[in-house]
Design an enzyme around this catalytic site. Sequence first.
Site, short mmCIF file in Angstrom:
data_model
loop_
_atom_site.label_atom_id
_atom_site.label_comp_id
_atom_site.label_asym_id
_atom_site.label_seq_id
_atom_site.Cartn_x
_atom_site.Cartn_y
_atom_site.Cartn_z
N GLU A 21 1.62 4.33 2.23
CA GLU A 21 2.08 3.03 1.80
C GLU A 21 3.70 2.76 2.31
OE1 GLU A 21 0.36 0.40 0.72
OE2 GLU A 21 -1.81 1.30 -0.01
N ASP A 174 -9.61 1.45 8.22
CA ASP A 174 -9.23 0.35 9.16
C ASP A 174 -8.06 0.38 9.95
OD1 ASP A 174 -7.67 0.88 6.83
OD2 ASP A 174 -7.72 -1.38 6.17
N GLU A 268 -13.21 -9.02 -3.07
CA GLU A 268 -12.79 -7.74 -2.72
C GLU A 268 -13.98 -6.77 -2.02
OE1 GLU A 268 -10.03 -6.67 -2.03
OE2 GLU A 268 -9.60 -4.85 -2.74
N GLU A 286 -5.99 -10.08 5.31
CA GLU A 286 -6.97 -9.98 6.39
C GLU A 286 -7.38 -11.10 6.86
OE1 GLU A 286 -6.57 -7.85 3.71
OE2 GLU A 286 -5.87 -6.28 4.65
C1 DMJ Z 1 -1.77 -4.11 3.97
O1 DMJ Z 1 -1.01 -3.51 3.21
C2 DMJ Z 1 -2.17 -3.45 5.17
O2 DMJ Z 1 -2.61 -4.39 5.85
C3 DMJ Z 1 -3.04 -2.24 5.23
O3 DMJ Z 1 -3.24 -1.87 6.37
C4 DMJ Z 1 -4.24 -2.53 4.54
N1 DMJ Z 1 -4.20 -3.99 3.77
C5 DMJ Z 1 -3.36 -4.11 3.14
C6 DMJ Z 1 -3.21 -5.49 2.55
O4 DMJ Z 1 -4.32 -5.81 2.04
#
Ligand code: DMJ
Length: 689
Positions: A21, A174, A268, A286
């Site tokens: 993060e 992801d 979600e 997204e």
């Molecule tokens: C974001 O912080 C980034 O896109 C991360 O890779 C996954 N998704 C969150 C927001 O949903």
Amino acid sequence: MVDLVISEVKFDEDLVVSVFETNIRVLGGLLGAHSMMLELAKQATRWPNATWARSKLLHQYHGELLDMALDLGNRLLRAFDTKTGLPYSRINLKRGLDAKSRASDATCTACAGTLLLEFAALSRFTGDPSFEIAARGAMEALWKGRRNDLVGETINITSGRWLRTDAGVGAGIDSYFEYLLKAWIMLDDPVYLDIFNQHYDAIMRYMRRGPFMINTPINNPGSMARKFMDSLQMFWPGLQVLKGDIEPAIETHKMYFQLAERYGFSPEAFTMDLKIHWGNWPLRPEFAESTYFLFTATRDPYYLRVGKTILDNIRKFTKVKCGFAAISDVRLKNHEDKMDSFLLAETFKYLYLLFVDPKDLLFNLDEYIFTTEAHLLPVANPGPASYNLAPFDRVVLQSRQINVHDHACPNTGQWSGGFAYGISRGWLGGPWGTCAKYSAPRKSNSTRTVQMRIIQSDPQPYTGRYIPPEELDLSKPLHVSFLKSINIYIQKTDEGVRLLFQAANGDDKIKAVESKGLAYIKKLIELQETQKRSEEGQERGQVSLKIVDSKDGVIAKVEGGPASFGPNLDDIYRIYDGDLVLSSDLDGCSPVPENQYLGRVVLVRRGGCMFIEKVRYAEAAGANAVVILNNRAVSDSHFTMSGDGTDDVSIPSVFISQDHGAALEKQISIASDKLRAEVSGTLFSRLNS
Ligand code: DMJ
């Protein structure tokens, strides 16, 4: 804002933070803002009279944001002190690896695999390669851990073993995929494209079910790991646009929009019948992100309408006095006291870019890449002259050669694979605009890229009757001609038969044929689903294989995977046995003289043709049973070999792992006497031992 960040933000805090993060939000934010300051300084000479161009801040900026990024980068770098090169998931900003950060040696795939863009940018801006080397090492460690070309959700940073073995394109994984593809674009390093494509192939093969992307276990790919999908996967169609595979992106995005229309926002987690599994919506980006990318590729105003729906609902339901509130249940539209930074960094940015006239942008967006948090980093920044790339030569991420189509942008591989009914057609020719801008400069020196072809369909003449889907028999030439007449073609793979629908962009006659083909495919899918549901209750159990030596009796016992064709050994209390022989052509994919295998059990390797074809050839040559050896180093004793829709074999077959297969081949080669093999249902075999 920039001056506030420079004067107020400090990192020397006794605070344990998430490496992932902190990287995507803070380090990425600093580097993105630094890139923008440099870009604006450049643009200021073109717009000398604009207010922003005359701002004191711009003229007095001396890379302070980059200094901060370097300070933070050095703090995060300490997380990489592991044997595997996978970083700890948490780090104490002041003390480095303290007891709290060492407490867990688990990290998620996205956590370890979403560092390269920021770390490489930091390296190239500062000339210090250590960041890029570390992030590349983490990518390499994840790649090495792949099973069936898939990666799990959580990995042990000391052993490199998977802790959670479900693969998906959403939560936990992801942005690893996102960073592979974007690393290729940003760093111009083709190894990341190869790796991405290899994963992509497995993802589309094992996870895609119509418009749905379903998590699957890496050791038993193709089966469903769970019955719901999380909303983080909604970035996937956007990434498919970058790859150039627009058609499945359009289809999946449409399904997401149905959810958003039904509930106002994307819940979600949701099920395949679009019911809610988890009902919150934390203002995530997204869906807006994919909408933006699809609009850039297609210019289809449909995506503007989608964007307007998103925006209207944000305004209507989330706006509060001092910002925007996350929704705790999309059915109730009630608020949580929370607004994540990605609302500003991503959700609003993508929505703004969706509606803005590109002429109004101050600079050329194509010279930048969006990080996973939508910060902009420069593409192909070679770094200062002193920047030494030599250390990367050692990092060779072995990948296999892949289909040329995977390197084409837009993807020229399977135009439409069966599920594309109901998609919008406005995009033909459009996606060039999106992917060509990344791939075009590479085309001249790459032998693997191919020119895009828009397939001009030409229906085959056919005068026979309409074959209803429930009567379809692919072994009959007439049925195959019928399919061709409606633009459906057959592709055989060693996993089974695939029907490909070939899209048309021609005159009305061709379009009429096309709609017949799509309707037919749709009916076939429905039929298949019904059959699958009824077969689910009757899955076949494992098959027992015993190897018997005339002197020592049973010398090996193995349980392997069954076939969905041939006799069901669960219900048959008999042993199919015979002398064990190796197939004359290892993979058993060609006819063998009659009686060559009379009364024998034949050992063949996987690959080259379908499982059932191997068994047909062996049976025609008189074999009593077939043992098929996996050619991949994975344990898959629960794998069921699929057929091609015609079950015309009467001998059993068993699928065994590569390890067992290698041991068996060795036994045959050293055995002084003939070995016998016995194939039976496991229950029967246990009763008999
Ligand atoms: C974001 O912080 C980034 O896109 C991360 O890779 C996954 N998704 C969150 C927001 O949903």
